[in-house]
Design an enzyme around this catalytic site. Structure first.
Site, PDB file in Angstrom:
ATOM      1  N   GLU A 114      -4.216 -10.617  -7.360  1.00 37.85           N
ATOM      2  CA  GLU A 114      -2.963 -11.247  -6.954  1.00 37.85           C
ATOM      3  C   GLU A 114      -2.119 -10.169  -6.287  1.00 37.85           C
ATOM      4  OE1 GLU A 114      -1.288 -13.678 -10.240  1.00 37.85           O
ATOM      5  OE2 GLU A 114       0.339 -12.241  -9.910  1.00 37.85           O
ATOM      6  N   TYR A 126      -7.244  -5.057   0.689  1.00 34.66           N
ATOM      7  CA  TYR A 126      -8.066  -6.125   0.094  1.00 34.66           C
ATOM      8  C   TYR A 126      -8.829  -6.905   1.170  1.00 34.66           C
ATOM      9  CZ  TYR A 126      -5.065  -5.192  -3.945  1.00 34.66           C
ATOM     10  OH  TYR A 126      -4.389  -4.582  -4.973  1.00 34.66           O
TER      11      TYR A 126
HETATM   12  C1  LIG Z   1      -2.154  -0.149  -1.616  1.00 32.91           C
HETATM   13  C2  LIG Z   1      -2.583   1.324  -1.788  1.00 32.91           C
HETATM   14  C3  LIG Z   1      -3.257   1.468  -3.157  1.00 32.91           C
HETATM   15  C4  LIG Z   1      -3.596   1.660  -0.673  1.00 32.91           C
HETATM   16  O1  LIG Z   1      -4.106   2.968  -0.928  1.00 32.91           O
HETATM   17  P1  LIG Z   1      -4.382   3.996   0.271  1.00 32.91           P
HETATM   18  O2  LIG Z   1      -5.163   5.123  -0.254  1.00 32.91           O
HETATM   19  O3  LIG Z   1      -3.095   4.298   0.944  1.00 32.91           O
HETATM   20  O4  LIG Z   1      -5.261   3.083   1.253  1.00 32.91           O
HETATM   21  P2  LIG Z   1      -6.476   3.560   2.164  1.00 32.91           P
HETATM   22  O5  LIG Z   1      -6.085   4.806   2.895  1.00 32.91           O
HETATM   23  O6  LIG Z   1      -7.714   3.575   1.358  1.00 32.91           O
HETATM   24  O7  LIG Z   1      -6.522   2.388   3.241  1.00 32.91           O
HETATM   25  C5  LIG Z   1      -7.427   1.305   3.124  1.00 32.91           C
HETATM   26  C6  LIG Z   1      -6.922   0.151   3.969  1.00 32.91           C
HETATM   27  O8  LIG Z   1      -5.693  -0.348   3.439  1.00 32.91           O
HETATM   28  C7  LIG Z   1      -4.826  -0.778   4.525  1.00 32.91           C
HETATM   29  N1  LIG Z   1      -3.619   0.025   4.537  1.00 32.91           N
HETATM   30  C8  LIG Z   1      -3.391   1.177   3.859  1.00 32.91           C
HETATM   31  N2  LIG Z   1      -2.123   1.577   4.089  1.00 32.91           N
HETATM   32  C9  LIG Z   1      -1.565   0.676   4.914  1.00 32.91           C
HETATM   33  C10 LIG Z   1      -0.265   0.523   5.480  1.00 32.91           C
HETATM   34  N3  LIG Z   1       0.706   1.407   5.237  1.00 32.91           N
HETATM   35  N4  LIG Z   1      -0.032  -0.573   6.256  1.00 32.91           N
HETATM   36  C11 LIG Z   1      -0.991  -1.478   6.497  1.00 32.91           C
HETATM   37  N5  LIG Z   1      -2.244  -1.393   5.973  1.00 32.91           N
HETATM   38  C12 LIG Z   1      -2.519  -0.322   5.207  1.00 32.91           C
HETATM   39  C13 LIG Z   1      -5.620  -0.578   5.800  1.00 32.91           C
HETATM   40  O9  LIG Z   1      -6.304  -1.792   6.066  1.00 32.91           O
HETATM   41  C14 LIG Z   1      -6.594   0.516   5.404  1.00 32.91           C
HETATM   42  O10 LIG Z   1      -7.770   0.496   6.166  1.00 32.91           O
HETATM   43  P3  LIG Z   1      -7.860   1.369   7.540  1.00 32.91           P
HETATM   44  O11 LIG Z   1      -7.512   2.769   7.137  1.00 32.91           O
HETATM   45  O12 LIG Z   1      -9.264   1.200   7.947  1.00 32.91           O
HETATM   46  O13 LIG Z   1      -6.848   0.786   8.457  1.00 32.91           O
HETATM   47  C15 LIG Z   1      -1.370   2.293  -1.654  1.00 32.91           C
HETATM   48  O14 LIG Z   1      -0.693   2.005  -0.454  1.00 32.91           O
HETATM   49  C16 LIG Z   1      -0.391   2.225  -2.798  1.00 32.91           C
HETATM   50  O15 LIG Z   1      -0.521   2.933  -3.798  1.00 32.91           O
HETATM   51  N6  LIG Z   1       0.636   1.354  -2.671  1.00 32.91           N
HETATM   52  C17 LIG Z   1       1.648   1.242  -3.726  1.00 32.91           C
HETATM   53  C18 LIG Z   1       1.133   0.480  -4.926  1.00 32.91           C
HETATM   54  C19 LIG Z   1       0.683  -0.929  -4.534  1.00 32.91           C
HETATM   55  O16 LIG Z   1       1.314  -1.603  -3.725  1.00 32.91           O
HETATM   56  N7  LIG Z   1      -0.414  -1.382  -5.171  1.00 32.91           N
HETATM   57  C20 LIG Z   1      -0.972  -2.692  -4.918  1.00 32.91           C
HETATM   58  C21 LIG Z   1      -0.575  -3.631  -6.008  1.00 32.91           C
HETATM   59  S1  LIG Z   1      -1.274  -5.248  -5.684  1.00 32.91           S
END
Ligand SMILES: CC(C)(COP(=O)(O)OP(=O)(O)OC[C@H]1O[C@@H](n2cnc3c(N)ncnc32)[C@H](O)[C@@H]1OP(=O)(O)O)[C@@H](O)C(=O)NCCC(=O)NCCS
Length: 164
Positions: A114, A126
């Site tokens: 979710e 996701y």
């Molecule tokens: C969501 C989260 C875990 C992603 O982790 P991350 O290490 O930054 O993500 P990754 O570098 O592995 O990126 C994987 C994909 O996520 C998406 N993504 C990551 N950051 C993004 C951003 N700022 N905007 C849009 N898409 C993004 C992209 O599709 C990316 O793929 P790509 O690099 O091929 O474009 C991180 O942003 C985070 O900790 N956010 C705060 C906590 C949160 O919101 N958790 C989710 C709760 S449901």
């Protein structure tokens, strides 16, 4: 301590990790889980919970985590976070892939989650891995100015089964 250049290794969470996970969560989430919410996932190794947590660490510092549960053949992602200084470098995707692979090895065939409708980073993560929209819970999450929808997503793990 710098968290930018360190190479991350993954391991299952242990009972003492709840404090570090809650501290990391406070850096990235305006409505963070509390330490006690992490406790059950960190006790999973003792067989005390259906929840599990996987940590990414460097030099003993937590850089990211994913919390998920397993009930029969169904996995569910409950929380995932990456340290702000390590975001956007593939760690979130690696953590989620590792959790899904572990879930498959434990017999899961589908994974649910979710997500807040406005959380573009999480949605991108996701959707990129193959999660698709199943439904919407209108006005589910509180925000600073009102409420926002929760998107319900899931993906089959059958393709991963052949890779683990
Ligand atoms: C969501 C989260 C875990 C992603 O982790 P991350 O290490 O930054 O993500 P990754 O570098 O592995 O990126 C994987 C994909 O996520 C998406 N993504 C990551 N950051 C993004 C951003 N700022 N905007 C849009 N898409 C993004 C992209 O599709 C990316 O793929 P790509 O690099 O091929 O474009 C991180 O942003 C985070 O900790 N956010 C705060 C906590 C949160 O919101 N958790 C989710 C709760 S449901």
């Amino acid at each position: 301590m710098s968290v930018v250049g360190e190479h991350a290794t993954f391991r299952s969470a242990r009972p003492g990790d709840a404090v570090a996970l809650a501290a990391l969560e406070r850096l990235v989430n305006p409505s963070p889980w509390t330490e006690s919410q992490f406790n059950s996932a960190c006790s999973a190794q003792a067989g005390a919970s259906t929840e599990r947590a996987l940590l990414a660490c460097a030099d003993r510092q937590a850089l990211g985590f994913v919390v998920y549960s397993l009930i029969l053949d169904e996995a569910c992602i409950h929380n995932i976070a990456v340290h702000p200084l390590r975001q956007g470098r593939g760690l979130g995707r690696s953590l989620l892939n590792a959790a899904l692979a572990e879930a498959v090895r434990s017999g899961a065939t589908r994974c649910h989650l979710e997500v807040r409708a406005t959380n573009q980073a999480a949605r991108g993560l996701y959707e990129g891995l193959g999660f698709r929209l199943d439904g919407v819970r209108k006005n589910y999450y509180p925000t600073a100015t009102g409420r926002e929808d929760a998107l319900l997503m899931s993906m089959p793990l059958t393709e991963l089964e052949n890779q683990t």
